[in-house]
Scaffold this motif. Structure first.
Motif, PDB file in Angstrom:
ATOM      1  N   GLN A 158      -1.167  15.171  34.506  1.00 48.27           N
ATOM      2  CA  GLN A 158      -0.803  13.664  35.842  1.00 48.27           C
ATOM      3  C   GLN A 158      -1.667  12.460  34.802  1.00 48.27           C
TER       4      GLN A 158
ATOM      5  N   THR B 120      -2.308  19.997  40.838  1.00 45.99           N
ATOM      6  CA  THR B 120      -2.600  19.790  39.048  1.00 45.99           C
ATOM      7  C   THR B 120      -3.321  21.360  39.054  1.00 45.99           C
TER       8      THR B 120
ATOM      9  N   ASP C  56       3.356  17.176  35.857  1.00 44.55           N
ATOM     10  CA  ASP C  56       2.820  16.663  36.982  1.00 44.55           C
ATOM     11  C   ASP C  56       2.121  15.372  37.174  1.00 44.55           C
ATOM     12  N   GLU C  57       3.634  15.054  38.034  1.00 42.58           N
ATOM     13  CA  GLU C  57       3.622  13.714  38.443  1.00 42.58           C
ATOM     14  C   GLU C  57       4.222  13.083  37.622  1.00 42.58           C
TER      15      GLU C  57
HETATM   16 MG   LIG Z   1      -2.161  16.299  40.904  1.00 42.09          MG
END
Ligand SMILES: [Mg+2]
Ligand SMILES: Nc1ncnc2c1ncn2[C@@H]1O[C@H](COP(=O)(O)OP(=O)(O)OP(=O)(O)O)[C@@H](O)[C@H]1O
Length: 230
Positions: free
Chosen positions: A83, A41, A156-157
């Motif tokens: 995220q 991140t 992000d994820e």
């Molecule tokens: Mg992360």
């Protein structure tokens, strides 16, 4: 297209990313994998301009954008889905989409196209974003980012905390989006299977360093698993 070149990034005096180089070429999907706390991140925040690197450069189409503010990078074609899928929880799905659409000349038309891509969102247009399921929230966040018609979409994820059937749906959507050459995706993922099934190339980040990189696909699974086991 997007080049992160020898980036050193951290918080205060603590450096978290120690000289990472990641290249996102035009078209296709580039995955960055790594354990919790590896610095994934943090690396993305530097790519988008939310954190200033202490060393290294961010290049967009060959231009040095290291000192450019985030909104200027967005104007140049970056879009970022952080995220945790942050939309405005008190606003409805429709309002969340409209907020972004209103900033774009083609926003309304683009929103209609995106609802065809994410039909599940049509069902929840009048529901507050805070009440959506994890999968719906993720789709809303990706749709919002795509309204700006980016050339590089940074995720992000996107599958964090989402059930397998919805993961498969997100996987198909990301693969569809990048089937042409006009969108590149930089995908941060902890699920190796998911990441490598869609990725054209990958990087493994461990303790803020790139420890392995290569082409995606079946042959890469063993290499990546070994790199992540260290
Ligand atoms: Mg992360
Ligand atoms: N705002 C912050 N201030 C200080 N340290 C931070 C901050 N954000 C993250 N860190 C630290 O930086 C390191 C890397 O965090 P980062 O969020 O980049 O990891 P990550 O690879 O994205 O992990 P995850 O898979 O859990 O999301 C961690 O040790 C974390 O504690």
């Amino acid at each position: 297209m997007l080049e992160l070149d020898d980036l050193h990034v951290g918080y205060g005096r603590t450096t978290v990313v120690h000289g990472a180089t990641v290249h996102v070429p035009e078209g296709g999907i580039t995955a960055v994998m790594g354990h919790n706390g590896a610095g994934k991140t943090t690396l993305l925040r530097a790519a988008v301009g939310l954190l200033a690197p202490s060393r290294g450069r961010v290049l967009l189409d060959g231009d040095d954008v290291t000192r450019l503010r985030p909104h200027r990078r967005v104007r140049r074609g970056l879009a970022y889905v952080p995220q945790g899928q942050q939309s405005f929880p008190q606003l409805t799905t429709a309002e969340n989409l409209q907020l972004v659409a209103d900033t774009r000349p083609r926003g309304r038309a683009r929103t209609d196209e995106l609802l065809d891509l994410f039909p599940a969102l049509r069902e929840v247009m009048s529901r507050k974003a805070g009440l959506l399921s994890g999968g719906q929230r993720q789709q809303l966040a990706i749709a919002r980012a795509l309204i700006t018609e980016p050339r590089v979409l940074i995720l992000d994820e996107p599958t964090e905390g989402i059930q397998p059937s919805v993961v498969a749906q997100i996987e198909r959507t990301i693969a569809d989006l990048t089937s042409g050459d006009d969108l590149s995706v930089l995908l941060v993922e902890q699920h190796i299977g998911f990441a490598l099934s869609v990725a054209d190339r990958y990087y493994v980040l461990a303790s803020g360093r790139v420890t392995s990189s290569g082409d995606g696909g079946d042959d890469s699974h063993a290499t990546v698993r070994a790199a992540m086991a260290i």
